[in-house]
Motif scaffolding. Structure first.
Motif, PDB file in Angstrom:
ATOM      1  N   ILE A 320       0.841  -1.206   0.000  1.00 38.17           N
ATOM      2  CA  ILE A 320       0.000   0.000   0.000  1.00 38.17           C
ATOM      3  C   ILE A 320       0.874   1.255   0.000  1.00 38.17           C
ATOM      4  CG2 ILE A 320      -1.570   1.386   1.426  1.00 38.17           C
ATOM      5  CD1 ILE A 320      -3.188  -1.024   1.987  1.00 38.17           C
ATOM      6  N   SER A 321       1.963   1.242   0.764  1.00 38.19           N
ATOM      7  CA  SER A 321       2.869   2.398   0.777  1.00 38.19           C
ATOM      8  C   SER A 321       3.440   2.649  -0.615  1.00 38.19           C
ATOM      9  CB  SER A 321       4.009   2.175   1.783  1.00 38.19           C
ATOM     10  OG  SER A 321       3.507   2.052   3.097  1.00 38.19           O
ATOM     11  N   LEU A 322       3.871   1.567  -1.282  1.00 34.59           N
ATOM     12  CA  LEU A 322       4.377   1.702  -2.653  1.00 34.59           C
ATOM     13  C   LEU A 322       3.286   2.180  -3.601  1.00 34.59           C
ATOM     14  CD1 LEU A 322       6.577  -1.520  -3.051  1.00 34.59           C
ATOM     15  CD2 LEU A 322       7.371   0.837  -3.227  1.00 34.59           C
ATOM     16  N   GLY A 323       2.085   1.617  -3.457  1.00 37.34           N
ATOM     17  CA  GLY A 323       0.976   1.979  -4.340  1.00 37.34           C
ATOM     18  C   GLY A 323       0.580   3.437  -4.208  1.00 37.34           C
ATOM     19  N   VAL A 324       0.459   3.925  -2.979  1.00 35.49           N
ATOM     20  CA  VAL A 324       0.099   5.332  -2.760  1.00 35.49           C
ATOM     21  C   VAL A 324       1.201   6.251  -3.288  1.00 35.49           C
ATOM     22  CG1 VAL A 324      -0.371   7.087  -0.998  1.00 35.49           C
ATOM     23  CG2 VAL A 324      -1.388   4.807  -0.784  1.00 35.49           C
ATOM     24  N   PHE A 325       2.448   5.844  -3.085  1.00 35.09           N
ATOM     25  CA  PHE A 325       3.591   6.620  -3.570  1.00 35.09           C
ATOM     26  C   PHE A 325       3.540   6.771  -5.090  1.00 35.09           C
ATOM     27  CE2 PHE A 325       8.076   6.985  -4.886  1.00 35.09           C
ATOM     28  CZ  PHE A 325       8.496   8.045  -4.086  1.00 35.09           C
ATOM     29  N   VAL A 326       3.290   5.660  -5.785  1.00 35.71           N
ATOM     30  CA  VAL A 326       3.193   5.688  -7.246  1.00 35.71           C
ATOM     31  C   VAL A 326       1.954   6.476  -7.668  1.00 35.71           C
ATOM     32  CG1 VAL A 326       2.836   4.255  -9.306  1.00 35.71           C
ATOM     33  CG2 VAL A 326       4.469   3.540  -7.560  1.00 35.71           C
ATOM     34  N   MET A 336      14.790   4.733  -2.204  1.00 34.15           N
ATOM     35  CA  MET A 336      13.439   4.422  -1.726  1.00 34.15           C
ATOM     36  C   MET A 336      13.366   3.007  -1.154  1.00 34.15           C
ATOM     37  SD  MET A 336      12.059   7.251  -2.287  1.00 34.15           S
ATOM     38  CE  MET A 336      13.671   8.035  -2.333  1.00 34.15           C
ATOM     39  N   VAL A 337      14.311   2.129  -1.570  1.00 34.85           N
ATOM     40  CA  VAL A 337      14.357   0.773  -1.020  1.00 34.85           C
ATOM     41  C   VAL A 337      14.563   0.833   0.495  1.00 34.85           C
ATOM     42  CG1 VAL A 337      15.647  -1.403  -0.982  1.00 34.85           C
ATOM     43  CG2 VAL A 337      15.181  -0.273  -3.160  1.00 34.85           C
ATOM     44  N   GLY A 338      15.451   1.722   0.926  1.00 29.50           N
ATOM     45  CA  GLY A 338      15.688   1.890   2.353  1.00 29.50           C
ATOM     46  C   GLY A 338      14.428   2.330   3.080  1.00 29.50           C
ATOM     47  N   ALA A 339      13.674   3.246   2.465  1.00 31.61           N
ATOM     48  CA  ALA A 339      12.438   3.722   3.080  1.00 31.61           C
ATOM     49  C   ALA A 339      11.409   2.598   3.181  1.00 31.61           C
ATOM     50  CB  ALA A 339      11.871   4.891   2.271  1.00 31.61           C
ATOM     51  N   ILE A 340      11.304   1.776   2.126  1.00 25.27           N
ATOM     52  CA  ILE A 340      10.354   0.656   2.147  1.00 25.27           C
ATOM     53  C   ILE A 340      10.756  -0.372   3.207  1.00 25.27           C
ATOM     54  CG2 ILE A 340       9.605  -1.360   0.810  1.00 25.27           C
ATOM     55  CD1 ILE A 340       8.076   1.179   0.196  1.00 25.27           C
ATOM     56  N   LEU A 341      12.061  -0.625   3.331  1.00 26.19           N
ATOM     57  CA  LEU A 341      12.529  -1.557   4.362  1.00 26.19           C
ATOM     58  C   LEU A 341      12.228  -1.009   5.758  1.00 26.19           C
ATOM     59  CD1 LEU A 341      15.980  -2.583   2.828  1.00 26.19           C
ATOM     60  CD2 LEU A 341      13.863  -3.911   2.840  1.00 26.19           C
ATOM     61  N   ALA A 342      12.336   0.309   5.920  1.00 22.32           N
ATOM     62  CA  ALA A 342      11.998   0.927   7.205  1.00 22.32           C
ATOM     63  C   ALA A 342      10.509   0.771   7.497  1.00 22.32           C
ATOM     64  CB  ALA A 342      12.379   2.406   7.199  1.00 22.32           C
ATOM     65  N   VAL A 343       9.673   0.889   6.465  1.00 18.87           N
ATOM     66  CA  VAL A 343       8.230   0.671   6.625  1.00 18.87           C
ATOM     67  C   VAL A 343       7.964  -0.756   7.087  1.00 18.87           C
ATOM     68  CG1 VAL A 343       6.045   0.452   5.361  1.00 18.87           C
ATOM     69  CG2 VAL A 343       7.502   2.441   4.977  1.00 18.87           C
ATOM     70  N   ALA A 344       8.661  -1.725   6.463  1.00 17.32           N
ATOM     71  CA  ALA A 344       8.505  -3.129   6.862  1.00 17.32           C
ATOM     72  C   ALA A 344       8.927  -3.340   8.316  1.00 17.32           C
ATOM     73  CB  ALA A 344       9.318  -4.031   5.934  1.00 17.32           C
ATOM     74  N   GLY A 345      10.053  -2.747   8.691  1.00 21.71           N
ATOM     75  CA  GLY A 345      10.530  -2.873  10.069  1.00 21.71           C
ATOM     76  C   GLY A 345       9.579  -2.240  11.059  1.00 21.71           C
ATOM     77  N   TYR A 346       9.062  -1.056  10.711  1.00 20.04           N
ATOM     78  CA  TYR A 346       8.112  -0.364  11.585  1.00 20.04           C
ATOM     79  C   TYR A 346       6.839  -1.193  11.737  1.00 20.04           C
ATOM     80  CZ  TYR A 346       5.463   3.443  13.646  1.00 20.04           C
ATOM     81  OH  TYR A 346       4.720   4.203  14.507  1.00 20.04           O
ATOM     82  N   SER A 347       6.377  -1.773  10.632  1.00 21.99           N
ATOM     83  CA  SER A 347       5.150  -2.572  10.638  1.00 21.99           C
ATOM     84  C   SER A 347       5.263  -3.770  11.582  1.00 21.99           C
ATOM     85  CB  SER A 347       4.847  -3.063   9.214  1.00 21.99           C
ATOM     86  OG  SER A 347       3.785  -4.001   9.219  1.00 21.99           O
ATOM     87  N   ILE A 416       3.806   7.825   4.665  1.00 17.17           N
ATOM     88  CA  ILE A 416       2.721   6.926   4.253  1.00 17.17           C
ATOM     89  C   ILE A 416       2.801   5.627   5.057  1.00 17.17           C
ATOM     90  CG2 ILE A 416       1.745   5.581   2.344  1.00 17.17           C
ATOM     91  CD1 ILE A 416       2.960   7.736   0.455  1.00 17.17           C
ATOM     92  N   GLY A 417       4.025   5.086   5.187  1.00 17.47           N
ATOM     93  CA  GLY A 417       4.223   3.813   5.891  1.00 17.47           C
ATOM     94  C   GLY A 417       3.843   3.878   7.356  1.00 17.47           C
ATOM     95  N   ILE A 418       4.130   5.000   8.018  1.00 20.26           N
ATOM     96  CA  ILE A 418       3.781   5.129   9.443  1.00 20.26           C
ATOM     97  C   ILE A 418       2.266   5.114   9.626  1.00 20.26           C
ATOM     98  CG2 ILE A 418       3.808   6.739  11.406  1.00 20.26           C
ATOM     99  CD1 ILE A 418       6.623   7.617  10.377  1.00 20.26           C
ATOM    100  N   VAL A 419       1.557   5.857   8.775  1.00 12.32           N
ATOM    101  CA  VAL A 419       0.090   5.903   8.869  1.00 12.32           C
ATOM    102  C   VAL A 419      -0.513   4.527   8.563  1.00 12.32           C
ATOM    103  CG1 VAL A 419      -2.007   6.908   7.877  1.00 12.32           C
ATOM    104  CG2 VAL A 419      -0.015   8.355   8.313  1.00 12.32           C
ATOM    105  N   VAL A 420      -0.064   3.926   7.464  1.00 13.77           N
ATOM    106  CA  VAL A 420      -0.601   2.620   7.051  1.00 13.77           C
ATOM    107  C   VAL A 420      -0.225   1.544   8.070  1.00 13.77           C
ATOM    108  CG1 VAL A 420      -0.526   0.833   5.269  1.00 13.77           C
ATOM    109  CG2 VAL A 420      -0.585   3.231   4.613  1.00 13.77           C
ATOM    110  N   GLY A 421       1.012   1.594   8.597  1.00 11.38           N
ATOM    111  CA  GLY A 421       1.453   0.608   9.578  1.00 11.38           C
ATOM    112  C   GLY A 421       0.660   0.674  10.868  1.00 11.38           C
TER     113      GLY A 421
END
Length: 441
Positions: A320-326, A336-347, A416-421
């Protein structure tokens, strides 16, 4: 830091001091090993701050609960740290597992993220379990219960979160569908040169030319031509993406067709397609292995239905984070890979904390009614979830607003990842665990 001081008062001062020690230890380790802090490394640093804040909030909320049981100040502190330990341990172990696998299978920026995160987790654990504990005990001994007084937020919440599983699934499905459609429509244009290969050129100019005229002039020479501006009103620039080796040709064509614009090249990044494809492959392999390892650990510590809930929430948050970003028209690049990995870790960190409280609630005698136990656990951890997410969100928002053009996309994915997570930890992960557990019964 200011929020912690206002909300937790003397314990907030302890928290800020522990966070400062955490950052000093981490930056000292990075300097000792000669690491350079890149954007993915910054993602690891931000996640470390989030984990450190989360550990303190977990402990302080436990101390608040213990104070209501007529314990002394020192007993409340000791019991609060003891009862919060399993949540902190599980959340950090799952994150270490993912980070270790990312370092093993990743490359370049992925390894940079994993390195900072691994070191950050150990510095966070030391700061939370040693520094903050020592400070809290000292405060309790000197000031007694009055020194442990703190503000309250949603202390007696009784929301029926499980009742909202239908609308929650519908919203998630809608966001996922919109992201998939956006990715399908934009295709390769959603991927930066880091993944597709090619040249990325940035120009400054003295006179702005309509982007339609620029595309007409360049024709097939440029795949993407767009103006970009810093979110706080910085200098506007023209960004071109071309096939590999065509960046300088595109610049010459622009100056030939629009001499009045005064285009001057600011930056030129060249990435061979094979390199981008290899980086993409390694990042995906590392993330898949991390998901598998987290599934087995969560099954061992909890049960398979909880592991399924955690993994579904993690994948849900990433996509969802990737989808909203696109969907917002942004372009995925290697940082952005680092940001997505951070979203995964936060989740996974957020989900495991809630699951740990659910497990404790089961042990407390509500095992016969899983839905009631889950609702109770989510409500009990709601203040912690929102406080941790809110403070991390504010820290990243500052980066988004004032970090400039380069870091803007990176910060956006994190926001986006913090809100979605946060949303998925409350509405998706526990609901999946409930449904999966019900089927087994």
């Amino acid at each position: 830091g200011l929020f912690a001081l206002i909300y937790y008062r003397w314990l907030g001062l302890v928290s800020v001091f522990g966070l400062v020690i955490n950052m000093l230890i981490l930056l000292g380790l990075l300097a000792q090993f000669g690491f350079t802090l890149t954007l993915p490394g910054l993602a690891g640093l931000i996640l470390t701050i989030g984990i450190g804040v989360d550990a303190n909030v977990l402990v302080f909320e436990r101390i608040r609960e213990e104070l209501t049981h007529h314990r002394t100040a020192l007993e409340s502190v000791e019991s609060g740290f003891r009862r919060a330990f399993s949540s902190i341990l599980d959340a950090n172990v799952t994150t270490v597992i993912a980070a270790a696998l990312l370092f093993w299978q990743g490359s370049g920026p992925v390894q940079g993220f994993a390195t900072v995160l691994c070191l950050g987790i150990f510095s966070s654990l030391f700061a939370a379990l040693i520094v903050s504990r020592t400070g809290s005990e000292w405060v309790s001994q000197i000031g007694g219960k009055s020194a442990l007084h703190m503000m309250q937020f949603l202390s007696d919440a009784k929301f029926n979160f499980m009742k909202w599983k239908g609308p929650a699934f519908a919203l998630s499905g809608l966001l996922l569908g919109a992201g998939i459609v956006a990715a399908g429509v934009r295709g390769q244009k959603a991927l930066g040169v880091d993944f597709t290969g090619g040249d990325l050129v940035t120009f400054k100019f003295s006179q702005k030319i309509d982007d339609g005229q620029i595309r007409a002039s360049l024709g097939s020479l440029a795949e993407v031509a767009q103006y970009q501006r810093s979110p706080v009103g910085g200098e506007e620039v023209l960004s071109l993406r071309t096939a590999f080796g065509n960046g300088e040709k595109a610049g010459q064509k622009l100056n030939q067709d629009f001499p009045q614009a005064g285009f001057q090249q600011l930056q030129l990044d060249k990435v061979a397609g094979v390199v981008g494809a290899e980086l993409q492959r390694k990042a995906v392999i590392a993330l898949v292995l991390g998901v598998i390892a987290i599934f087995f650990y969560t099954t061992w510590r909890f049960e398979s239905s909880f592991a399924l809930g955690a993994i579904v929430a993690l994948v849900h948050d990433v996509f969802i984070s990737l989808g909203v970003f696109v969907l917002l028209g942004r372009e995925l690049s290697l940082p952005m890979v680092g940001a997505i990995l951070a979203v995964a870790g936060y989740s996974i960190n957020d989900t495991i904390v809630i699951f740990d409280r659910i497990r404790e609630t089961f042990r407390g005698g509500l095992h016969g009614n899983r839905e009631s136990a889950m609702n109770l656990a989510i409500n009990q951890t709601l203040s912690r979830t929102l406080l941790t997410s809110g403070t991390t969100f504010l820290a990243v928002l500052v980066l988004f607003l004032f970090g400039g053009r380069v870091i803007n996309d990176f910060a956006l994915i994190l926001l986006i990842g913090i809100v979605v997570g946060t949303y998925s930890s409350i509405f998706i992960a526990s609901t999946i665990a409930l449904l999966a557990g019900s089927r087994k019964r």
